[in-house]
Each structure stands twice: as structure tokens, then as C-alpha cells.
Design a protein around this motif. Sequence first.
Motif, PDB file in Angstrom:
ATOM      1  N   LEU A  17       0.819  -1.110  -0.076  1.00 18.97           N
ATOM      2  CA  LEU A  17      -0.087   0.114   0.064  1.00 18.97           C
ATOM      3  C   LEU A  17       0.918   1.188   0.017  1.00 18.97           C
ATOM      4  O   LEU A  17       0.649   2.248  -0.736  1.00 18.97           O
ATOM      5  CB  LEU A  17      -0.945   0.134   1.285  1.00 18.97           C
ATOM      6  N   CYS A  18       1.838   1.265   0.783  1.00 17.10           N
ATOM      7  CA  CYS A  18       2.486   2.301   0.953  1.00 17.10           C
ATOM      8  C   CYS A  18       4.089   2.120   1.582  1.00 17.10           C
ATOM      9  O   CYS A  18       3.865   1.619   2.800  1.00 17.10           O
ATOM     10  CB  CYS A  18       2.081   3.491   1.807  1.00 17.10           C
ATOM     11  N   PRO A  19       5.089   2.066   1.142  1.00 17.79           N
ATOM     12  CA  PRO A  19       6.205   1.655   1.511  1.00 17.79           C
ATOM     13  C   PRO A  19       6.867   2.429   2.811  1.00 17.79           C
ATOM     14  O   PRO A  19       7.282   2.191   3.800  1.00 17.79           O
ATOM     15  CB  PRO A  19       7.495   1.598   0.328  1.00 17.79           C
ATOM     16  N   ARG A  20       6.528   3.874   2.523  1.00 18.41           N
ATOM     17  CA  ARG A  20       6.739   4.632   3.722  1.00 18.41           C
ATOM     18  C   ARG A  20       5.968   4.429   5.047  1.00 18.41           C
ATOM     19  O   ARG A  20       6.576   4.275   6.114  1.00 18.41           O
ATOM     20  CB  ARG A  20       6.391   6.033   3.290  1.00 18.41           C
ATOM     21  N   LYS A  21       4.695   3.910   4.965  1.00 21.08           N
ATOM     22  CA  LYS A  21       4.078   3.452   6.051  1.00 21.08           C
ATOM     23  C   LYS A  21       4.640   2.307   6.505  1.00 21.08           C
ATOM     24  O   LYS A  21       4.849   2.107   7.663  1.00 21.08           O
ATOM     25  CB  LYS A  21       2.564   3.206   5.567  1.00 21.08           C
ATOM     26  N   TYR A  22       5.134   1.581   5.836  1.00 18.50           N
ATOM     27  CA  TYR A  22       5.862   0.181   6.308  1.00 18.50           C
ATOM     28  C   TYR A  22       7.100   0.682   7.221  1.00 18.50           C
ATOM     29  O   TYR A  22       7.337   0.078   8.434  1.00 18.50           O
ATOM     30  CB  TYR A  22       6.250  -0.757   5.094  1.00 18.50           C
ATOM     31  N   ARG A  23       7.980   1.490   6.658  1.00 20.75           N
ATOM     32  CA  ARG A  23       9.109   1.930   7.453  1.00 20.75           C
ATOM     33  C   ARG A  23       8.607   2.591   8.721  1.00 20.75           C
ATOM     34  O   ARG A  23       9.290   2.249   9.595  1.00 20.75           O
ATOM     35  CB  ARG A  23       9.943   3.206   6.567  1.00 20.75           C
ATOM     36  N   TYR A  24       7.769   3.644   8.565  1.00 19.56           N
ATOM     37  CA  TYR A  24       7.155   4.095   9.885  1.00 19.56           C
ATOM     38  C   TYR A  24       6.624   2.951  10.772  1.00 19.56           C
ATOM     39  O   TYR A  24       6.801   3.047  12.131  1.00 19.56           O
ATOM     40  CB  TYR A  24       5.984   4.991   9.581  1.00 19.56           C
ATOM     41  N   THR A  25       6.070   2.019  10.381  1.00 19.41           N
ATOM     42  CA  THR A  25       5.369   1.070  11.432  1.00 19.41           C
ATOM     43  C   THR A  25       6.581  -0.022  11.842  1.00 19.41           C
ATOM     44  O   THR A  25       6.395  -0.319  13.045  1.00 19.41           O
ATOM     45  CB  THR A  25       4.346   0.265  10.621  1.00 19.41           C
ATOM     46  N   ASP A 231       9.514   4.664  -0.507  1.00 19.98           N
ATOM     47  CA  ASP A 231       8.954   5.873  -1.229  1.00 19.98           C
ATOM     48  C   ASP A 231       7.419   5.951  -0.458  1.00 19.98           C
ATOM     49  O   ASP A 231       6.881   5.201  -0.130  1.00 19.98           O
ATOM     50  CB  ASP A 231       8.566   5.870  -2.560  1.00 19.98           C
ATOM     51  N   THR A 232       7.064   7.076  -0.510  1.00 17.26           N
ATOM     52  CA  THR A 232       5.418   7.442  -0.151  1.00 17.26           C
ATOM     53  C   THR A 232       4.530   6.938  -1.482  1.00 17.26           C
ATOM     54  O   THR A 232       5.129   7.132  -2.520  1.00 17.26           O
ATOM     55  CB  THR A 232       5.463   8.946   0.152  1.00 17.26           C
ATOM     56  N   ASN A 233       3.536   6.482  -1.051  1.00 18.23           N
ATOM     57  CA  ASN A 233       2.592   6.280  -2.095  1.00 18.23           C
ATOM     58  C   ASN A 233       1.055   7.106  -1.566  1.00 18.23           C
ATOM     59  O   ASN A 233       0.313   6.710  -0.534  1.00 18.23           O
ATOM     60  CB  ASN A 233       2.019   4.807  -2.252  1.00 18.23           C
ATOM     61  N   ASN A 236      -5.878   8.372  -1.383  1.00 13.42           N
ATOM     62  CA  ASN A 236      -6.929   8.448  -0.226  1.00 13.42           C
ATOM     63  C   ASN A 236      -6.511   7.596   0.901  1.00 13.42           C
ATOM     64  O   ASN A 236      -7.190   8.341   1.990  1.00 13.42           O
ATOM     65  CB  ASN A 236      -8.302   7.964  -1.077  1.00 13.42           C
ATOM     66  N   HIS A 237      -6.171   6.794   0.711  1.00 17.43           N
ATOM     67  CA  HIS A 237      -5.743   5.718   2.088  1.00 17.43           C
ATOM     68  C   HIS A 237      -4.965   6.875   3.086  1.00 17.43           C
ATOM     69  O   HIS A 237      -4.969   6.387   4.381  1.00 17.43           O
ATOM     70  CB  HIS A 237      -4.937   4.569   1.606  1.00 17.43           C
ATOM     71  N   CYS A 238      -4.104   7.842   2.897  1.00 17.07           N
ATOM     72  CA  CYS A 238      -3.584   8.469   3.528  1.00 17.07           C
ATOM     73  C   CYS A 238      -4.569   8.940   4.727  1.00 17.07           C
ATOM     74  O   CYS A 238      -3.936   9.344   6.010  1.00 17.07           O
ATOM     75  CB  CYS A 238      -2.920   9.663   3.064  1.00 17.07           C
ATOM     76  N   LYS A 239      -5.882   9.413   4.506  1.00 14.55           N
ATOM     77  CA  LYS A 239      -6.765   9.998   5.374  1.00 14.55           C
ATOM     78  C   LYS A 239      -6.819   9.067   6.623  1.00 14.55           C
ATOM     79  O   LYS A 239      -7.179   9.486   7.719  1.00 14.55           O
ATOM     80  CB  LYS A 239      -8.203  10.261   4.786  1.00 14.55           C
ATOM     81  N   TYR A 240      -6.163   7.825   6.432  1.00 12.93           N
ATOM     82  CA  TYR A 240      -6.523   6.821   7.632  1.00 12.93           C
ATOM     83  C   TYR A 240      -5.122   6.213   8.058  1.00 12.93           C
ATOM     84  O   TYR A 240      -5.258   5.532   8.879  1.00 12.93           O
ATOM     85  CB  TYR A 240      -7.707   5.574   6.929  1.00 12.93           C
ATOM     86  N   CYS A 241      -4.363   6.882   7.800  1.00 16.35           N
ATOM     87  CA  CYS A 241      -2.831   6.482   8.060  1.00 16.35           C
ATOM     88  C   CYS A 241      -2.640   6.964   9.598  1.00 16.35           C
ATOM     89  O   CYS A 241      -2.811   8.016   9.669  1.00 16.35           O
ATOM     90  CB  CYS A 241      -1.829   6.854   6.802  1.00 16.35           C
ATOM     91  N   ASP A 242      -2.018   6.192  10.414  1.00 21.37           N
ATOM     92  CA  ASP A 242      -1.682   6.395  11.751  1.00 21.37           C
ATOM     93  C   ASP A 242      -0.537   7.525  11.701  1.00 21.37           C
ATOM     94  O   ASP A 242      -0.312   8.199  12.686  1.00 21.37           O
ATOM     95  CB  ASP A 242      -1.329   5.416  12.374  1.00 21.37           C
ATOM     96  N   ILE A 246       2.407  12.993  10.771  1.00 20.22           N
ATOM     97  CA  ILE A 246       4.206  13.308  10.568  1.00 20.22           C
ATOM     98  C   ILE A 246       4.733  13.138   9.299  1.00 20.22           C
ATOM     99  O   ILE A 246       5.934  13.113   8.893  1.00 20.22           O
ATOM    100  CB  ILE A 246       4.842  12.163  11.678  1.00 20.22           C
ATOM    101  N   CYS A 247       3.771  12.466   8.187  1.00 15.94           N
ATOM    102  CA  CYS A 247       4.371  12.199   7.138  1.00 15.94           C
ATOM    103  C   CYS A 247       5.174  13.060   6.449  1.00 15.94           C
ATOM    104  O   CYS A 247       4.457  14.057   5.991  1.00 15.94           O
ATOM    105  CB  CYS A 247       3.303  11.180   6.268  1.00 15.94           C
ATOM    106  N   GLN A 248       6.304  12.728   5.934  1.00 18.99           N
ATOM    107  CA  GLN A 248       6.712  13.768   5.014  1.00 18.99           C
ATOM    108  C   GLN A 248       6.998  13.253   3.599  1.00 18.99           C
ATOM    109  O   GLN A 248       7.667  12.782   2.925  1.00 18.99           O
ATOM    110  CB  GLN A 248       8.556  13.750   5.254  1.00 18.99           C
TER     111      GLN A 248
HETATM  112  S1  SF4 Z   1       0.359   9.460   5.057  1.00 18.04           S
HETATM  113 FE1  SF4 Z   1       0.157   8.205   3.181  1.00 18.04          FE
HETATM  114  S2  SF4 Z   1       1.996   8.481   1.967  1.00 18.04           S
HETATM  115 FE2  SF4 Z   1       2.527   9.158   4.293  1.00 18.04          FE
HETATM  116  S3  SF4 Z   1       3.074   7.057   5.347  1.00 18.04           S
HETATM  117 FE3  SF4 Z   1       0.757   7.205   5.464  1.00 18.04          FE
HETATM  118  S4  SF4 Z   1      -0.019   6.255   3.673  1.00 18.04           S
HETATM  119 FE4  SF4 Z   1       2.197   6.625   3.164  1.00 18.04          FE
END
Ligand code: SF4
Length: 273
Positions: A17-25, A231-233, A236-242, A246-248
Motif C-alpha cells: 500500500l505504501c512503503p513509507r508507512k511500512y518504514r514508519y510501522t 517511497d511514499t504512495n 486517499n488511504h492517507c486519510k486513515y494512516c496513523d 508526521i508523514c513527509q
Molecule cells: S500518510 Fe500516506 S504517504 Fe504518508 S505514510 Fe501514510 S499512507 Fe504513506
Amino acid sequence: MKSLQRFSEYSMSTYLLCPRKYRYTYIEKNLKKSKKKIHVNFIFGNAVHLTCKDYYSFRAEERTLENLHNLFRKKWKETGIKQFFGSISEERQLGERGLLMLTNFFNKLGSIMPYQTEQYMENKIKDYVLFGRVDRTNLLKDDTLEIIDYKTTRYYIVNDDEDNERKRKTIQLKLYAFILSGSKRQVSKGSFYHLEDDYFDTIDFTEGSIKHIGIWFEEIINDIRYDKYFDTNVGNHCKYCDFFNICQGDDKEELSEIKNNYSDNNEESDLFT
Ligand code: SF4
């Protein structure tokens, strides 16, 4: 003996879904997550899932719609979900949606005993193990297995031209099919059962297609292992991302547009299972 690297179905879906979210998690584990009102949906989803599971612990003659609804009311209380509502009518509204979902569940699946429910499963490929917990499997007449994943989110149609979105939508079922292929029985189908819409979104599997998923799984693991940037992806799913706050995101314009339009009052998380 060499220890095997383990990957959960959820972590792989997160990376896809999003490699950056994987890194954060999974890599920068100490990051502070945002607390969102959306969490009420996770609790609601859990109450519905637990009800679907525990319903089968009733004796056959006790498996009635009334008992199913009462079981849900009990789970509702146990989860402490009440604190998330501003008024009784708000609570009633979501509670009634849950009862409707369970009525659909009762009519479609209530009289079919599952083969397994919420069973922990794992499968190995080379030096890796993929593991997960499948909501339910049914044993079909031809002795093959059907995976069923209960969804409390609404069904939405993905057009054929949105091929990537369809792939993203079905990742979970494919990973489950690969995990289950380590057992004795062949998996022939995987379905998301959207409880509120009373709709099965189904894909078929063959031995060949599951073998292909195993190869794909190994490729994803190599992507994760050698990824330097994660990388970030943005979408719309970003709305629900924890990690939304803080996402850059590299695509700052799109991310800030999503942030500006964000309202967590009436939409449902994609992860609201
Ligand atoms: S806000 Fe979006 S781009 Fe940033 S980590 Fe979450 S899913 Fe990825």
C-alpha cells in the motif's frame, strides 16, 4: 540452524500500500502515531468479527438470529465502544448497522459450519515465512477450501481500467491463499464478504496461480530488504494512516490537499475490517 525471516500478511499488505508507512510501522518503531476518531471503526469491526466467530460455539439448536444479535450486544458492551459516541442515537445508529450486517451473515452463512475460523496459519518459501490469521475457511463439495474474509466496509466497484486498484484490493486474499496452500487441501476460491451489502467479492485460485503468488511474495520480500528509500504512495488511504500528521510525503501538494479535505466524521477506513 539458520533462522527464518517472518513476515505477516498485514506487514506485506502495508508495504504494497505504501512503503513509507511500512518504514514508519516496522523500522522506525518509536514514531508517535496520530490518534484518530476512526478508531471507533476498528472496535466496531472487532465486535462484529468476534460475534461471527463465537456464534459457532453455540450448539446447533441455539444458532438463531436472536441469539446472534444478543451475542453482538454482549460483545458491544465488552468492547467499551460506548465512550466513542456523543449521544445515544449516534450509538444506536452504528449498533443497528451491526445488527443488519449480522442478519445478512445469518442468512448467508449461519447454517454452514466453517472448516476453520480465525486460525493462525503460516507457509514457508525459501528462507522466509509468511503468516496470518484467516477469518474463515469453508470446505467445498469438491474438497477444496474457500477463504472468506469478513468486511464491515462497504463494497465498491473497481473498473477494469483501474487494474492496480483491483490488484491492491485483492492482495490480502492472495496472501491468504498462499499461506493456506501449505496445508493439505487446495484453495480454490477467496472472497471478501461485505456484510452490509450482503455481497461476496470473489476471486478464483488454481495451483498454478498460487505458485505464482509464492514467487511474487519472494520478490516483494527482496524489494523490502533492499529498499533504501521507502517511497511514499500518496492517495486517499492517507486519510486513515496513523502517520498522517508526521508523514513527509514526497508529493507534498497532493498530501496537503488530502490533509485540507480531511474530515474523520463520516468516512470509513480502508483498514476498517
Ligand atoms: S500518510 Fe500516506 S504517504 Fe504518508 S505514510 Fe501514510 S499512507 Fe504513506
